[in-house]
Design an enzyme around this catalytic site. Sequence first.
Site, short mmCIF file in Angstrom:
data_model
loop_
_atom_site.label_atom_id
_atom_site.label_comp_id
_atom_site.label_asym_id
_atom_site.label_seq_id
_atom_site.Cartn_x
_atom_site.Cartn_y
_atom_site.Cartn_z
N LYS A 1 -3.03 5.99 -2.50
CA LYS A 1 -3.64 5.11 -1.18
C LYS A 1 -3.18 5.54 0.16
CE LYS A 1 -0.96 1.00 -1.26
NZ LYS A 1 -0.56 -0.12 -1.96
N ARG B 1 1.96 -12.36 -3.43
CA ARG B 1 0.70 -11.69 -3.33
C ARG B 1 0.02 -11.56 -4.76
NH1 ARG B 1 0.09 -5.51 -1.35
NH2 ARG B 1 0.03 -5.14 -3.77
C1 PLP Z 1 0.87 0.16 -2.61
C2 PLP Z 1 1.19 -0.23 -3.85
C3 PLP Z 1 2.38 0.31 -4.31
C4 PLP Z 1 3.02 1.58 -3.87
O1 PLP Z 1 3.99 1.01 -2.99
P1 PLP Z 1 4.95 1.98 -2.10
O2 PLP Z 1 5.57 1.34 -1.23
O3 PLP Z 1 3.94 2.78 -1.28
O4 PLP Z 1 5.73 2.82 -3.33
C5 PLP Z 1 2.80 -0.07 -5.67
N1 PLP Z 1 2.16 -1.15 -6.27
C6 PLP Z 1 0.93 -1.81 -5.69
C7 PLP Z 1 0.16 -3.05 -6.37
C8 PLP Z 1 0.57 -1.13 -4.49
O5 PLP Z 1 -0.49 -2.04 -4.14
#
Ligand code: PLP
Length: 387
Positions: A36, A131
Amino acid sequence: MSTPRIEINLKKIAYNAKTLSRLYGSKGIDIIGVTKAVCGEPNVAAVLIKNGISILADSRLVNIERMRKAGIKAEFLLLRTPSLSQAEAVVKYADISLNTELSVIKELSKFALSYHTKHKIILMVELGDLREGIMPEDLDDIIKQVLELSGIELAGIGTNLACFGGIKPDEEKMNYLSSIARNIEKKHGIILEFVSGGNSANYNWFMSTNYAGKINNLRLGESIYLGRETLHRKPIPGLYMDAFTLVTEVIESKLKPSLPYGEVAQDAFGNVPEFNDRGKINRTILGIGLQDVSVSGLTPRADMEIIGASSDHIIVDAKKTELKVGDEVEFDLNYAALLSAMTSPYVLKKVKVNLWMPKNIAKTLNKNTADIKKTFQPSLLKKTIPD
Ligand SMILES: *Cc1c(COP(=O)(O)O)cnc(C)c1O
């Protein structure tokens, strides 16, 4: 070359991905590559799947669609809890999704059946970050109902910490998730393919634990791209922290006062700005602004200081650096800046394949690079670099 642009060094990303997947693999943990922050950039996705990663995850279906259309062969996971109205598209574009709501899962099942497929889900468990997540005491009841849906395969459980509430994924939380997984397997007589313990914030837990328990998966974005953990934003030893470079261009450079003069009222964003008087400075304007990138997440590579920004301009004190109109100025990006620059239609994405590298690293990468080149159809590159 046109500016502003973000230069993406694929070799460094490849090296980080390979190093992390080996590191986590040493205690039985597989990595899902999270795309993302790079907006599902297909060239980056191609590098991840060539370097020890077989599942790619994104929070947005359009990014998943983008990667699929570019011909990336991987399993795709949707990170953000699907909205009810999206259920059909989720089944169409994602192989797996993270879920917390039974009504959505039922809808996913319905569409999976109509497409004659099964949709895999990972149930997210709330462990305190607040969350997404099902409260642990409600899990059993939900699992019972999920197991009755013939369009759904319960592929695992997961949790997400250190995102909203800043809660640490420590030994206690991870052991708790492991024990929940064990109980589910015993009680419902199933095997969970994924027990997904978290994200880039799990690095410190991983390094300090001898036993990962049932945790067999992490979803990593930031540590692959920026080479650091995310609890304290400390470097992960040996990784590249500069795989991405934001390149901007000087559009004005003059010796000017540091203190605005005249009567002070509001600036462009309704704030009343305050400045320190440090006499005349090498005041330089760069042709990039808040509409292009999250400016507070930028760090100049050279010795200069960002004084402020408006929608289309960044003002820097260039200090002793001699800058003239047309010169390029480079910045490191933090996660927010990376996300914004990669998403901005105004910032050119420039994929760099052949960059100089220290010999010892080039050696380990030689084999990879051949692989990387094979993965890049030139058509793919052309599509993503509007040069
Ligand atoms: C964005 C996201 C991640 C990745 O997080 P990083 O800090 O970039 O490693 C993992 N799990 C979920 C649910 C996310 O939304």
